[in-house]
Design a protein around this motif. Structure first.
Motif, PDB file in Angstrom:
ATOM      1  N   ASP A  65       0.816  -1.224   0.000  1.00  0.00           N
ATOM      2  CA  ASP A  65       0.000   0.000   0.000  1.00  0.00           C
ATOM      3  C   ASP A  65       0.845   1.268   0.000  1.00  0.00           C
ATOM      4  OD1 ASP A  65       1.020   0.056   2.547  1.00  0.00           O
ATOM      5  OD2 ASP A  65      -0.898  -0.234   3.569  1.00  0.00           O
ATOM      6  N   GLY A  66       2.163   1.128  -0.005  1.00  0.00           N
ATOM      7  CA  GLY A  66       3.053   2.276  -0.054  1.00  0.00           C
ATOM      8  C   GLY A  66       3.171   3.043   1.251  1.00  0.00           C
ATOM      9  N   LYS A  67       2.616   2.495   2.334  1.00  0.00           N
ATOM     10  CA  LYS A  67       2.619   3.228   3.601  1.00  0.00           C
ATOM     11  C   LYS A  67       3.863   2.966   4.448  1.00  0.00           C
ATOM     12  CE  LYS A  67      -2.441   3.287   3.812  1.00  0.00           C
ATOM     13  NZ  LYS A  67      -3.654   2.807   4.535  1.00  0.00           N
ATOM     14  N   LEU A  68       4.594   1.893   4.130  1.00  0.00           N
ATOM     15  CA  LEU A  68       5.807   1.565   4.867  1.00  0.00           C
ATOM     16  C   LEU A  68       6.958   1.394   3.888  1.00  0.00           C
ATOM     17  CD1 LEU A  68       4.493  -1.177   7.353  1.00  0.00           C
ATOM     18  CD2 LEU A  68       4.869   1.242   7.854  1.00  0.00           C
ATOM     19  N   ALA A  69       8.146   1.811   4.300  1.00  0.00           N
ATOM     20  CA  ALA A  69       9.348   1.614   3.484  1.00  0.00           C
ATOM     21  C   ALA A  69      10.519   1.355   4.419  1.00  0.00           C
ATOM     22  CB  ALA A  69       9.624   2.838   2.617  1.00  0.00           C
ATOM     23  N   VAL A  70      11.454   0.511   3.995  1.00  0.00           N
ATOM     24  CA  VAL A  70      12.593   0.171   4.840  1.00  0.00           C
ATOM     25  C   VAL A  70      13.871   0.144   4.022  1.00  0.00           C
ATOM     26  CG1 VAL A  70      12.465  -2.349   4.538  1.00  0.00           C
ATOM     27  CG2 VAL A  70      13.375  -1.392   6.683  1.00  0.00           C
ATOM     28  N   VAL A  71      14.954   0.601   4.643  1.00  0.00           N
ATOM     29  CA  VAL A  71      16.308   0.336   4.162  1.00  0.00           C
ATOM     30  C   VAL A  71      17.026  -0.377   5.301  1.00  0.00           C
ATOM     31  CG1 VAL A  71      16.455   2.211   2.490  1.00  0.00           C
ATOM     32  CG2 VAL A  71      17.082   2.661   4.868  1.00  0.00           C
ATOM     33  N   ALA A  72      17.777  -1.420   4.964  1.00  0.00           N
ATOM     34  CA  ALA A  72      18.387  -2.246   6.006  1.00  0.00           C
ATOM     35  C   ALA A  72      19.794  -2.643   5.615  1.00  0.00           C
ATOM     36  CB  ALA A  72      17.534  -3.488   6.260  1.00  0.00           C
ATOM     37  N   ASN A  73      20.625  -2.791   6.619  1.00  0.00           N
ATOM     38  CA  ASN A  73      22.003  -3.244   6.485  1.00  0.00           C
ATOM     39  C   ASN A  73      22.134  -4.513   7.311  1.00  0.00           C
ATOM     40  OD1 ASN A  73      24.835  -3.530   6.505  1.00  0.00           O
ATOM     41  ND2 ASN A  73      25.051  -2.108   8.208  1.00  0.00           N
ATOM     42  N   GLY A  74      22.689  -5.555   6.725  1.00  0.00           N
ATOM     43  CA  GLY A  74      22.883  -6.788   7.470  1.00  0.00           C
ATOM     44  C   GLY A  74      22.028  -7.911   6.946  1.00  0.00           C
ATOM     45  N   PHE A 123      18.546  -0.821  10.636  1.00  0.00           N
ATOM     46  CA  PHE A 123      17.524  -0.483   9.648  1.00  0.00           C
ATOM     47  C   PHE A 123      16.911   0.879   9.942  1.00  0.00           C
ATOM     48  CE2 PHE A 123      15.172  -2.887  12.911  1.00  0.00           C
ATOM     49  CZ  PHE A 123      14.154  -1.992  13.221  1.00  0.00           C
ATOM     50  N   ALA A 124      16.312   1.444   8.899  1.00  0.00           N
ATOM     51  CA  ALA A 124      15.499   2.656   9.027  1.00  0.00           C
ATOM     52  C   ALA A 124      14.172   2.363   8.336  1.00  0.00           C
ATOM     53  CB  ALA A 124      16.188   3.841   8.371  1.00  0.00           C
ATOM     54  N   LEU A 125      13.096   2.448   9.093  1.00  0.00           N
ATOM     55  CA  LEU A 125      11.757   2.157   8.579  1.00  0.00           C
ATOM     56  C   LEU A 125      10.937   3.438   8.609  1.00  0.00           C
ATOM     57  CD1 LEU A 125       9.593  -0.930   9.322  1.00  0.00           C
ATOM     58  CD2 LEU A 125       8.595   1.340   9.592  1.00  0.00           C
ATOM     59  N   TYR A 126      10.376   3.788   7.470  1.00  0.00           N
ATOM     60  CA  TYR A 126       9.531   4.968   7.380  1.00  0.00           C
ATOM     61  C   TYR A 126       8.064   4.545   7.435  1.00  0.00           C
ATOM     62  CZ  TYR A 126       6.979   8.883   5.345  1.00  0.00           C
ATOM     63  OH  TYR A 126       6.061   9.887   5.118  1.00  0.00           O
ATOM     64  N   ASP A 127       7.356   5.106   8.418  1.00  0.00           N
ATOM     65  CA  ASP A 127       5.926   4.852   8.590  1.00  0.00           C
ATOM     66  C   ASP A 127       5.176   6.081   8.071  1.00  0.00           C
ATOM     67  OD1 ASP A 127       3.318   4.617   9.539  1.00  0.00           O
ATOM     68  OD2 ASP A 127       3.904   3.666  11.417  1.00  0.00           O
ATOM     69  N   GLY A 128       4.611   5.961   6.874  1.00  0.00           N
ATOM     70  CA  GLY A 128       3.951   7.097   6.248  1.00  0.00           C
ATOM     71  C   GLY A 128       2.629   7.470   6.868  1.00  0.00           C
ATOM     72  N   VAL A 129       2.012   6.551   7.599  1.00  0.00           N
ATOM     73  CA  VAL A 129       0.741   6.844   8.267  1.00  0.00           C
ATOM     74  C   VAL A 129       0.991   7.652   9.525  1.00  0.00           C
ATOM     75  CG1 VAL A 129      -1.273   5.863   9.404  1.00  0.00           C
ATOM     76  CG2 VAL A 129      -0.386   4.814   7.308  1.00  0.00           C
ATOM     77  N   ARG A 130       1.917   7.159  10.349  1.00  0.00           N
ATOM     78  CA  ARG A 130       2.228   7.859  11.606  1.00  0.00           C
ATOM     79  C   ARG A 130       3.217   8.998  11.392  1.00  0.00           C
ATOM     80  NH1 ARG A 130       1.831   2.390  12.598  1.00  0.00           N
ATOM     81  NH2 ARG A 130       0.361   1.734  14.236  1.00  0.00           N
ATOM     82  N   ARG A 131       3.752   9.101  10.179  1.00  0.00           N
ATOM     83  CA  ARG A 131       4.724  10.151   9.841  1.00  0.00           C
ATOM     84  C   ARG A 131       5.894  10.120  10.822  1.00  0.00           C
ATOM     85  NH1 ARG A 131       4.838  11.811   5.045  1.00  0.00           N
ATOM     86  NH2 ARG A 131       5.545  13.917   5.570  1.00  0.00           N
ATOM     87  N   ARG A 132       6.520   8.946  10.848  1.00  0.00           N
ATOM     88  CA  ARG A 132       7.675   8.822  11.725  1.00  0.00           C
ATOM     89  C   ARG A 132       8.704   7.877  11.103  1.00  0.00           C
ATOM     90  NH1 ARG A 132       5.208   5.294  16.826  1.00  0.00           N
ATOM     91  NH2 ARG A 132       5.054   3.289  15.748  1.00  0.00           N
ATOM     92  N   LEU A 133       9.927   8.038  11.564  1.00  0.00           N
ATOM     93  CA  LEU A 133      11.040   7.189  11.172  1.00  0.00           C
ATOM     94  C   LEU A 133      11.400   6.309  12.361  1.00  0.00           C
ATOM     95  CD1 LEU A 133      13.292   6.776   8.906  1.00  0.00           C
ATOM     96  CD2 LEU A 133      14.685   8.291  10.314  1.00  0.00           C
ATOM     97  N   VAL A 134      11.632   5.035  12.116  1.00  0.00           N
ATOM     98  CA  VAL A 134      11.996   4.093  13.166  1.00  0.00           C
ATOM     99  C   VAL A 134      13.376   3.526  12.837  1.00  0.00           C
ATOM    100  CG1 VAL A 134      11.354   2.006  14.426  1.00  0.00           C
ATOM    101  CG2 VAL A 134       9.566   3.507  13.493  1.00  0.00           C
TER     102      VAL A 134
END
Length: 605
Positions: A65-74, A123-134
């Motif tokens: 749904d395009g609401k979550l995106a992740v970049v990860a190392n490892g 990792f860095a996870l972008y939550d487009g609904v909550r508008r936050r980076l994890v």
């Protein structure tokens, strides 16, 4: 294995071109391509070293749904089992990448998702609904992650060098972290050598919203480990199945892998396990000196390679070859860290990377199973040390710059920090449960200080400097929990180390190898720092502006004379040389990249 980076801007939009300098600085971690995602105030970047799902694992990975995106190392080692579980819970996968398990686990449980991940990762996870980076980091700190919070932005990256271009001004050097490096060979904890750039700690999650509000939590800690009253037979039965599962997960790869083989037990155990898990001979590498009189481990490594029929390469170097690797290792390490084993690791990595992308190494066995000599001291020695420097039971009490001659070198800022160098060890010792043994306190202190901020810096940065992934099965959190919880009697009797691990390994590795005294690999620092090199080094360091800012160069004649006469000032001089090279690479001319074959003195301005 990759590089990750990104940016959150308060009240402004991130554009792709802003992330390009970060991608350039992380290209060595991901030479197989890169990807970018921006959405308003949030931007993610990724450089890829393709290991799993070679054709479909490009990042950022976005949800359907395009609401979550992740970049990860490892690597998420349990991705096969986790994917099956997530699919049963209704999640639909678009790739075969291990990293895609992260956003799916998060979607089902934003608070507890990281506990389901087994592996080494940042990792860095972008939550487009909550508008936050994890942001998240693995339990033991195998993979690095740094961040900097400014009034108008948060910047994060796998390495310090990728954060610097996104800062409006060059950050100042942190005197406390610099002092720790000198006294204890690395800075440890949240603070780095750059004021304002912090490490995300092992087992931590950091959430950042569009207003730059931060929320940090820890999802795992060794403090949760319970001491267990096991005898050898009980421990053996449990560990056999545990380590077999860990190894089965660790060998998951769509590319060939190899092993760095020393003359010690841990890498020999890995060779035995890897030989059981694959039909073809294991690819192994060892390193030693051309000069056979120099102490090295090649003979022991070659013998155990022959036992298991590995396809082995012994790399023989001249002593000066390692000396010429100094500028590249300083660049690769990022933060200042003095571990002479970085040089052979760098040379092994360069050789292995010519044909492989993944290599196993034996790091972690000593921390998990009580292998270090520093864990084995007579009780009276512990008591005496604790009287002189209370707070850590006699463990890690002395500065590596302990001589008065050395301490006179400190300028005012370093002198003011001298009494604080033990703070991370005092904190770690005090937070360990009172019910734990002295040995467990020692293990825990190392697990949360030197392991992530020295030993694993060597493994990750030296290898990733050549685009090579390092896998460390002994640092799977399940193995660490098992080893830390063992009774002391199964770790050491005061004389022999790693009693349980060696007895268990007798069924897999020849007994004569397991009980041979480890030779180690000697780096000839004393020989390097002599003659004309020492004369040139004294002249260059005495005139270096950064060195003059932090040290009292009036004391240098006595320091260098001590090295000429007794050869006992090498550690201090080496640290000064490291700092001067580091300052040029990260402060004066950030963006420079030395080759692995340079005269170190040419890199001192």
């Amino acid at each position: 294995m990759c590089g990750i980076a990104g940016l959150v801007l308060k009240g402004r939009s991130v554009h792709e071109h802003m992330l390009e300098p970060m991608i350039d600085r992380l290209a060595h971690r991901g030479p197989d391509g890169h990807g970018v995602l921006t959405d308003g105030a949030f931007g993610l970047a990724h450089t890829r070293l393709s290991i799993i799902d070679l054709s479909g694992g490009r990042q950022p990975i976005c949800s359907e749904d395009g609401k979550l995106a992740v970049v990860a190392n490892g690597e998420i080692y349990n991705y096969v089992e986790l994917r099956e579980a997530l699919e049963r819970e209704g999640r639909r996968f678009a790739t075969h990448s291990d990293s895609e398990t992260i956003p799916h686990a998060y979607a089902l449980d934003p608070e507890g998702f990281a506990e389901r991940l087994h592996g080494m990762f940042a990792f860095a996870l972008y939550d487009g609904v909550r508008r936050r980076l994890v942001l998240g980091r693995d339990r033991l700190g195998i993979k690095p992650l740094f961040y900097a919070l400014l009034p108008d932005r948060l910047v994060f990256a796998s390495e310090l060098k990728a954060i610097l271009p996104l800062l409006p001004n060059a950050p100042a050097i942190d005197a406390g972290a610099f002092s720790q490096f000198l006294h204890t060979h690395c800075s440890t904890g949240e603070e780095t050598l750059f004021s304002g750039i912090r490490r995300l700690g092992p087992g931590e999650i950091l959430e950042v919203d569009a207003e730059l509000n931060l929320r940090k939590r820890r999802y795992w800690t060794p403090l949760c480990v319970r001491s267990r009253a096991l005898d050898f037979a009980e421990a053996e039965a449990e560990f056999e199945g545990l380590f077999e599962q860990v190894m089965k997960e660790h060998v998951r790869s769509d590319v060939p892998y190899g092993l760095f083989l020393s003359g010690g037990n841990d890498s020999a155990i890995l060779l035995a396990m890897l030989s059981r898990l694959q039909a073809q001979p294991v690819r192994t590498f060892s390193i030693g000196y051309v000069d056979a009189a120099m102490k090295d481990e090649l003979g022991d490594a070659e013998r155990i390679a022959q036992v298991f029929g590995s396809r082995h390469t012994s790399i023989r170097l001249r002593r000066e070859d390692l000396f010429r690797r100094i500028p590249h290792t300083v660049w690769a390490a990022d933060d200042l860290m003095r571990d002479y084993a970085s040089f052979p690791t760098s040379a092994l990595s360069e050789a292995a990377a010519k044909e492989l992308k993944v290599v196993f190494t034996g790091e972690g066995g000593d921390e998990a199973f009580g292998g270090y000599r520093r864990y084995r001291q007579p009780r009276l020695v512990w008591l005496a040390k604790n009287l002189l420097a209370p707070g850590t039971g006699g463990f890690r009490t002395r500065s590596e710059w302990w001589r008065k001659r050395s301490q006179r070198l400190f300028g005012p800022a370093l002198a003011a920090e001298r009494r604080n160098f033990r703070a991370p060890y005092l904190k770690a010792w005090s937070e360990a449960p009172a019910s734990w043994s002295h040995l467990q306190h020692c293990q825990y202190t190392d697990l949360v200080t030197d392991l992530p901020d020295s030993l694993l810096v060597k493994v990750d940065r030296m290898m990733m400097g050549f685009g090579l992934e390092g896998r460390v099965p002994f640092l799977d959190h399940r193995v660490v929990e098992f080893g830390l919880g063992l009774p002391d009697a199964l770790k050491t009797d005061g004389e022999q180390p790693k009693i349980f691990l060696r007895r268990w390994a007798e069924r897999h590795v020849p007994k004569e190898h397991l009980y041979t005294k480890k030779r180690g690999f000697t780096v000839p620092v004393r020989e390097w720092l002599g003659g004309e090199v020492l004369d040139r080094l004294e002249s260059k360091l005495s005139a270096n502006p950064a060195v003059r800012e932090w040290f009292d160069v009036r004391q240098f004649p006595a320091l260098f004379q001590a090295q000429r006469k007794k050869g006992n000032a090498g550690r201090e001089i080496f640290c000064l040389m490291q700092f001067a090279i580091w300052h040029r690479l990260f402060v004066e001319q950030p963006g420079l990249k030395p080759s692995p074959d340079e005269d170190p003195l040419d890199w001192i301005s």
